[in-house]
Design an enzyme around this catalytic site. Structure first.
Site, PDB file in Angstrom:
ATOM      1  N   GLU A 175       1.052  -7.290   7.590  1.00 20.99           N
ATOM      2  CA  GLU A 175       1.615  -7.280   8.354  1.00 20.99           C
ATOM      3  C   GLU A 175       1.140  -6.864   9.465  1.00 20.99           C
ATOM      4  OE1 GLU A 175       5.706  -6.983   6.445  1.00 20.99           O
ATOM      5  OE2 GLU A 175       6.607  -8.569   8.014  1.00 20.99           O
TER       6      GLU A 175
ATOM      7  N   ALA B 123       3.992  -1.755   1.918  1.00 23.37           N
ATOM      8  CA  ALA B 123       4.703  -0.781   2.160  1.00 23.37           C
ATOM      9  C   ALA B 123       4.876  -0.444   1.594  1.00 23.37           C
ATOM     10  CB  ALA B 123       5.998  -1.137   2.531  1.00 23.37           C
TER      11      ALA B 123
ATOM     12  N   GLY C 231       3.499  -4.952   4.156  1.00 20.78           N
ATOM     13  CA  GLY C 231       3.307  -4.349   5.306  1.00 20.78           C
ATOM     14  C   GLY C 231       1.538  -4.285   5.617  1.00 20.78           C
TER      15      GLY C 231
ATOM     16  N   GLU D  49       7.770 -10.325   0.084  1.00 20.62           N
ATOM     17  CA  GLU D  49       8.694  -9.879  -0.548  1.00 20.62           C
ATOM     18  C   GLU D  49       9.528 -10.154  -0.134  1.00 20.62           C
ATOM     19  OE1 GLU D  49       6.541  -9.889   2.480  1.00 20.62           O
ATOM     20  OE2 GLU D  49       6.316  -8.296   3.664  1.00 20.62           O
TER      21      GLU D  49
END
Ligand code: CO8
Length: 283
Positions: free
Chosen positions: A136, A88, A133, A156
């Site tokens: 993911e 992200a 992300g 993260e």
């Protein structure tokens, strides 16, 4: 106009789309930040996959509707040869409030469910970093092919965060709970060889070009089959995955029986017995 035509005619700020031989390539295209997922990327991915879901949903749920099977597979990749998605966008997340982050996470999680339940196969071609992300997003696809320079990780915790895009759930489904814990708790990056060994990557190709070609070939192979059957098989595997053996077999039984008497089942079995190639209508 088919959904394939509609999508390739649209212009996007952060995505590049290409359509060839029934395969839609969706490329996340922000090389200056290693294809990090900003809110705009998420919104544009939701738009693309949402349109596909709606077009294909008519094909699978509404027997009277004319099926739009123009797109028979989706290849998801990142631009360049360095990064699939480096996570992200950290700068976009830094000042979010808990409420804003909840909404953002809910929207991204919803995107992963749209991908996971899409009626056609979606293959992630991981061409470099798949972090946070990015890892993911790849895991929401049906399977992952990677190039030798790929690396995967859930870093993260090093940012004071935890995975929020399905990583605490799907990573363990791919690699088992202990390996998932180790990756998430340490934030350690793993290379393509280790991802292959753990079952996160299904195949590893020497170069990014060979990677995209292999992912495309896999999608084209699936596209030779009945699209209705491929869709049903995909949904059945997803639905049965966490059930007991008995309950899973019940789900399979219903889906199996539902194929009988359908135009594609009649065509597929007839073509085999008549020693000719089948022509599926997708019903
Ligand atoms: N966000 C924003 N910018 C990034 C990101 C990112 N995730 N990753 C890289 N960039 C930018 C860099 O800041 C740099 O920009 P600039 O040139 O302006 O300095 C540019 O991309 C190139 O990166 P580097 O110079 O760092 O390239 P290196 O080859 O030296 O390093 C790495 C590559 C190792 C990938 C490094 O860039 C890195 O560690 N990136 C961050 C990886 C990361 O921590 N990702 C996880 C983010 S958190 C997350 O994904 C949470 C998911 C849950 C979201 C759910 C919705 C709320």
């Amino acid at each position: 106009m088919t959904v394939a035509q509609r999508l390739v005619e649209q212009s996007f700020e952060t995505l590049t789309l290409a359509f060839e031989e029934s395969v839609l390539t969706v490329m996340i295209d922000r090389p200056e930040v290693l294809n990090a997922l900003s809110p705009v990327v998420i919104a544009e991915l939701r738009l693309v996959f949402g349109e596909l879901r709606d077009a294909l949903g008519h094909a699978t749920e509404d027997a009277a509707a004319e099926p739009d099977w123009s797109v028979r597979g989706v290849l998801l990749t990142g631009s360049g040869a360095k990064s699939f998605v480096a996570g992200a966008d950290i700068s976009a997340m830094q000042h979010m409030t808990p409420e804003e982050s909840r909404l953002y996470s809910a929207q991204t999680q919803e995107l992963t469910v749209i991908i996971e339940t899409l009626a056609v196969p979606v293959v992630a071609a991981v061409n470099g970093f798949a972090l946070g992300g990015g890892c993911e997003l790849a895991m929401a696809c049906d399977y992952i092919f990677a190039s030798e320079n790929a690396s995967f990780g859930q870093p993260e915790v090093g940012l004071g965060l935890i995975p929020g895009f399905g990583g605490t759930v799907r990573l363990a489904q791919y690699v088992g709970i202990a390996a998932a814990r180790e990756m998430v708790l340490t934030g350690r990056r793993i290379d393509a060889a280790e991802a292959l060994q753990l079952g996160l990557a299904l195949r590893v190709l020497p170069t990014v070009d060979e990677l995209r070609e292999a992912a495309r070939a896999s999608l084209l192979l699936a596209a030779r089959n009945s699209p209705a059957a491929v869709s049903s098989a995909k949904q059945t595997i997803r639905e049965a995955r966490h059930l007991s053996t008995d309950a899973g077999l019940g789900v399979e039984l219903d889906a199996f029986a539902a194929r009988f008497g359908t135009p594609d089942m009649v065509e597929g079995t007839s073509a085999f017995l008549e020693k000719r190639r089948p022509h599926f209508s997708g019903r």
